[in-house]
Design a protein around this motif. Structure first.
Motif, PDB file in Angstrom:
ATOM      1  N   GLN A 176      -1.193   8.448  96.103  1.00  0.00           N
ATOM      2  CA  GLN A 176      -0.229   9.238  97.133  1.00  0.00           C
ATOM      3  C   GLN A 176      -0.693   9.463  98.682  1.00  0.00           C
ATOM      4  N   LEU A 177      -2.045   9.624  98.804  1.00  0.00           N
ATOM      5  CA  LEU A 177      -2.371   9.431 100.011  1.00  0.00           C
ATOM      6  C   LEU A 177      -2.038   8.533 100.973  1.00  0.00           C
ATOM      7  N   PHE A 178      -1.791   7.244 100.368  1.00  0.00           N
ATOM      8  CA  PHE A 178      -1.474   5.964 101.080  1.00  0.00           C
ATOM      9  C   PHE A 178       0.352   6.120 101.280  1.00  0.00           C
ATOM     10  N   ASN A 179       0.892   6.978 100.346  1.00  0.00           N
ATOM     11  CA  ASN A 179       2.409   7.331 100.645  1.00  0.00           C
ATOM     12  C   ASN A 179       2.469   8.254 102.024  1.00  0.00           C
ATOM     13  N   VAL A 180       1.359   9.155 102.093  1.00  0.00           N
ATOM     14  CA  VAL A 180       1.324   9.925 103.448  1.00  0.00           C
ATOM     15  C   VAL A 180       1.152   9.320 104.496  1.00  0.00           C
ATOM     16  N   LEU A 181       0.194   8.379 104.551  1.00  0.00           N
ATOM     17  CA  LEU A 181      -0.361   7.550 105.617  1.00  0.00           C
ATOM     18  C   LEU A 181       0.770   6.647 105.965  1.00  0.00           C
ATOM     19  N   ALA A 182       1.631   6.057 104.979  1.00  0.00           N
ATOM     20  CA  ALA A 182       2.881   5.269 105.361  1.00  0.00           C
ATOM     21  C   ALA A 182       4.207   6.173 105.857  1.00  0.00           C
ATOM     22  N   GLY A 183       3.846   7.461 105.843  1.00  0.00           N
ATOM     23  CA  GLY A 183       4.997   8.288 106.208  1.00  0.00           C
ATOM     24  C   GLY A 183       6.161   8.483 105.362  1.00  0.00           C
ATOM     25  N   HIS A 184       6.022   8.107 104.022  1.00  0.00           N
ATOM     26  CA  HIS A 184       7.042   8.373 102.952  1.00  0.00           C
ATOM     27  C   HIS A 184       6.790   9.868 102.722  1.00  0.00           C
ATOM     28  N   MET A 185       5.721  10.348 102.709  1.00  0.00           N
ATOM     29  CA  MET A 185       5.486  11.859 102.380  1.00  0.00           C
ATOM     30  C   MET A 185       4.439  12.508 103.216  1.00  0.00           C
ATOM     31  N   SER A 186       4.173  13.923 103.012  1.00  0.00           N
ATOM     32  CA  SER A 186       3.359  14.540 103.907  1.00  0.00           C
ATOM     33  C   SER A 186       2.464  15.233 102.921  1.00  0.00           C
ATOM     34  N   LEU A 187       1.177  15.703 103.394  1.00  0.00           N
ATOM     35  CA  LEU A 187       0.356  16.404 102.706  1.00  0.00           C
ATOM     36  C   LEU A 187       0.846  17.673 102.120  1.00  0.00           C
ATOM     37  N   VAL A 188       2.023  18.428 102.786  1.00  0.00           N
ATOM     38  CA  VAL A 188       2.543  19.603 102.173  1.00  0.00           C
ATOM     39  C   VAL A 188       4.077  19.633 102.342  1.00  0.00           C
ATOM     40  N   GLY A 189       4.646  19.720 101.014  1.00  0.00           N
ATOM     41  CA  GLY A 189       6.250  19.689 101.062  1.00  0.00           C
ATOM     42  C   GLY A 189       6.844  19.689  99.670  1.00  0.00           C
ATOM     43  N   PRO A 190       7.867  19.845  99.823  1.00  0.00           N
ATOM     44  CA  PRO A 190       8.259  19.802  97.922  1.00  0.00           C
ATOM     45  C   PRO A 190       8.118  18.406  97.274  1.00  0.00           C
ATOM     46  N   ARG A 191       7.775  18.443  96.036  1.00  0.00           N
ATOM     47  CA  ARG A 191       7.458  17.349  95.160  1.00  0.00           C
ATOM     48  C   ARG A 191       8.416  16.441  95.398  1.00  0.00           C
ATOM     49  N   PRO A 192       8.279  14.976  95.324  1.00  0.00           N
ATOM     50  CA  PRO A 192       9.315  14.055  95.593  1.00  0.00           C
ATOM     51  C   PRO A 192       9.959  13.979  94.155  1.00  0.00           C
ATOM     52  N   ALA A 193      11.232  13.974  94.010  1.00  0.00           N
ATOM     53  CA  ALA A 193      12.126  14.202  92.953  1.00  0.00           C
ATOM     54  C   ALA A 193      12.493  12.792  92.679  1.00  0.00           C
ATOM     55  N   LEU A 194      12.965  12.435  91.292  1.00  0.00           N
ATOM     56  CA  LEU A 194      13.719  11.254  90.805  1.00  0.00           C
ATOM     57  C   LEU A 194      15.121  10.957  91.395  1.00  0.00           C
ATOM     58  N   PRO A 195      15.622  10.007  91.578  1.00  0.00           N
ATOM     59  CA  PRO A 195      17.134   9.691  91.869  1.00  0.00           C
ATOM     60  C   PRO A 195      17.807  10.518  90.852  1.00  0.00           C
ATOM     61  N   GLU A 196      17.594  10.455  89.653  1.00  0.00           N
ATOM     62  CA  GLU A 196      18.658  10.945  88.512  1.00  0.00           C
ATOM     63  C   GLU A 196      18.520  12.658  88.868  1.00  0.00           C
ATOM     64  N   GLU A 197      17.191  12.894  89.071  1.00  0.00           N
ATOM     65  CA  GLU A 197      17.357  14.542  89.289  1.00  0.00           C
ATOM     66  C   GLU A 197      18.001  15.068  90.529  1.00  0.00           C
ATOM     67  N   VAL A 198      18.008  14.336  91.660  1.00  0.00           N
ATOM     68  CA  VAL A 198      18.740  14.542  92.794  1.00  0.00           C
ATOM     69  C   VAL A 198      20.099  14.510  92.452  1.00  0.00           C
ATOM     70  N   ALA A 199      20.635  13.764  91.685  1.00  0.00           N
ATOM     71  CA  ALA A 199      22.144  13.584  91.417  1.00  0.00           C
ATOM     72  C   ALA A 199      22.539  14.635  90.943  1.00  0.00           C
ATOM     73  N   GLN A 200      21.903  15.446  90.203  1.00  0.00           N
ATOM     74  CA  GLN A 200      22.277  16.797  89.583  1.00  0.00           C
ATOM     75  C   GLN A 200      21.916  17.904  90.482  1.00  0.00           C
ATOM     76  N   TYR A 201      21.653  17.610  91.751  1.00  0.00           N
ATOM     77  CA  TYR A 201      21.334  19.058  92.708  1.00  0.00           C
ATOM     78  C   TYR A 201      22.522  19.425  93.304  1.00  0.00           C
ATOM     79  N   GLY A 202      22.684  20.603  93.264  1.00  0.00           N
ATOM     80  CA  GLY A 202      23.708  21.295  94.009  1.00  0.00           C
ATOM     81  C   GLY A 202      23.667  21.318  95.687  1.00  0.00           C
ATOM     82  N   ASP A 203      24.529  21.886  96.346  1.00  0.00           N
ATOM     83  CA  ASP A 203      24.337  21.643  97.886  1.00  0.00           C
ATOM     84  C   ASP A 203      23.093  22.397  98.407  1.00  0.00           C
TER      85      ASP A 203
END
Length: 468
Positions: free
Chosen positions: A378-405
């Protein structure tokens, strides 16, 4: 026209007075240092050096004040707001001074003076502003220097604003006409504009105050009428407008656009520094851990040659952007198809799937998970700008679909390799607490917090706290 010219002259004079206060603060700081704190270093040459810097102080203070104030308001600004602007201006002037000292290699410049100068400048300027406000308040309470207002718009807001003007006579304002307008009454709006034209023609009026919300026709009509006659216009914002308190107005190819920042802004210079830090540290991390990643890849291939080395999974990133999240494969091939059969073993609340002793995990995968080595790609994801070193862990699309506002605020920042959840027990923390920690991180974000989390991550990983 006379009042408009006087206001401009007052603005320029106020900037010069505050710049003079900064100049005086610098002279006092130098004098105090050379005569009280460290008199043995005082030489004619050193005094000359400090004196030559005084012009730089005057110019940098004037520029900082001009950029931050863009015109003073003797009447509408309260002292705390002006103190905030003064603080920022002195901070910027101090940074400019530090850069100049560094560029000129002025090693003779004392750090004590560098610290004393902006603090003394801020104190002197605040005293000046307070003294001016007290003096003008007494003058206005006596009925002089009055600014005459017409207030029209929403009935409740007209009444509240007019009451405010009456109870703060030190502001030097007087409401000469109140025009409450019920929303949706077109005839009342037309009558109000006729009345406004009459009042502007028959009475002394300095400012037209529009209390929102009002219809577009009334607002445009009042603005055009006031501006044609050279009157100042102020708007009392409604609930929607109040959300735009820190907004910025700019021109977008002929369109006037009001940019309303998010409730929690991760933009600006801090965000640029964060991204630079991500790129530098991720690049360094890749170089340092590359031998480890090669060994891990070989171990996966030798122990389970049937599947790929990397597990690429679609995750949700900044503002809902999908990206391929990289991990070393820790499960048997086709593990996702077995997920439904194991759903009853899930130990996590909410839309998250975690089970102890997951039978899909390979022996080498279990080691990689415990040591968090599986997340190194995932260091390559950080380098590509998809992620940061520090931040909420990336969620799955099906998890996000169940999020509230509220939980969707997790998507307002780049997901990260580590966050408060990561250093607080990981899988030992339930879903609600996990979300609370992520919201806490987003609401209180700073570069200092990022560095603190990074410093805590390595011990947490080594101790394997909460890892499965």
């Amino acid at each position: 026209m006379w009042r408009k010219a006087w206001t401009t002259k007052w603005d320029e004079l106020a900037v010069l007075v505050d710049s003079g206060a900064a100049y005086l603060a610098y002279v006092l700081a130098v004098h105090f240092y050379l005569t009280v704190l460290n008199p043995r270093v005082a030489t004619v040459q050193l005094v000359t050096y400090y004196f030559n810097f005084a012009f730089v102080i005057l110019v940098s203070s004037w520029l900082a004040l001009k950029l931050n104030f863009k015109g003073y308001s003797r009447r509408w600004n309260q002292l705390p707001a002006e103190m905030s602007m003064l603080f920022v201006a002195n901070l910027e002037a101090g940074v400019a001074l530090a850069l100049l000292i560094f560029a000129m290699k002025a090693t003779w410049f004392s750090r004590v003076i560098f610290l004393l100068y902006p603090a003394t400048a801020f104190g002197l300027q605040t005293l000046l502003h307070a003294a001016i406000k007290v003096s003008l308040s007494r003058f206005r309470v006596a009925g002089k220097d009055q600014r005459r207002l017409v207030v029209l718009g929403h009935p409740n807001r007209v009444a509240v604003f007019a009451h405010t003007v009456r109870v703060v006579p030190e502001a030097g304002m007087q409401v000469v006409e109140e025009m409450p307008l019920p929303l949706g009454d077109d005839r009342a709006g037309e009558e109000a504009l006729r009345r406004l034209r009459q009042v502007l023609a028959e009475q002394v009026v300095d400012t037209v105050v529009v209390a929102l919300p009002v219809s577009d026709e009334v607002m445009v009509g009042a603005l055009n009428l006031a501006r044609r006659q050279g009157k100042e216009v102020r708007m009392v914002l409604d609930e929607i407008g109040a959300l735009a308190r820190d907004s910025r107005l700019y021109d977008f190819y002929g369109n006037s656009v009001l940019a309303v920042p998010a409730s929690v802004s991760h933009q600006g210079p801090g965000a640029v520094v964060k991204r630079v830090m991500d790129v530098v540290l991720a690049s360094l991390g890749i170089v340092v851990t590359l031998p480890v990643m090669i060994l891990v890849a070989l171990a996966i291939k030798l122990t389970d040659p049937a599947g790929p080395v990397l597990f690429v999974q679609e995750r949700v990133g900044l503002n809902g952007r999908r990206f391929p999240c990289l991990k070393f494969r820790t499960m048997v091939p086709g593990a996702e198809r077995l997920k439904a059969q194991l759903a009853h073993l899930n130990i996590m609340s909410g839309p998250v799937f975690k089970i102890p002793d997951d039978p899909r995990v390979t022996p080498i995968g279990r080691f990689l998970r415990k040591t968090s080595l599986d997340e190194l790609p995932q260091l390559f994801n950080v380098l590509a700008g998809h992620m940061s070193l520090v931040g909420p862990r990336p969620a799955l699309p099906e998890e996000v679909a169940q999020y509230g506002d509220d939980y969707r605020k997790r998507l307002s920042v780049r997901p990260g390799l580590t966050c408060l959840w990561q250093v607080s027990g990981r899988n030992q923390v339930d879903f609600q607490e996990w979300m609370r920690l992520d919201m806490e991180y987003i609401d209180s974000w700073s570069l200092g917090l990022d560095l603190k989390i990074l410093a805590k991550t390595i011990p947490a990983v080594l101790a394997q706290r909460g890892a499965h």
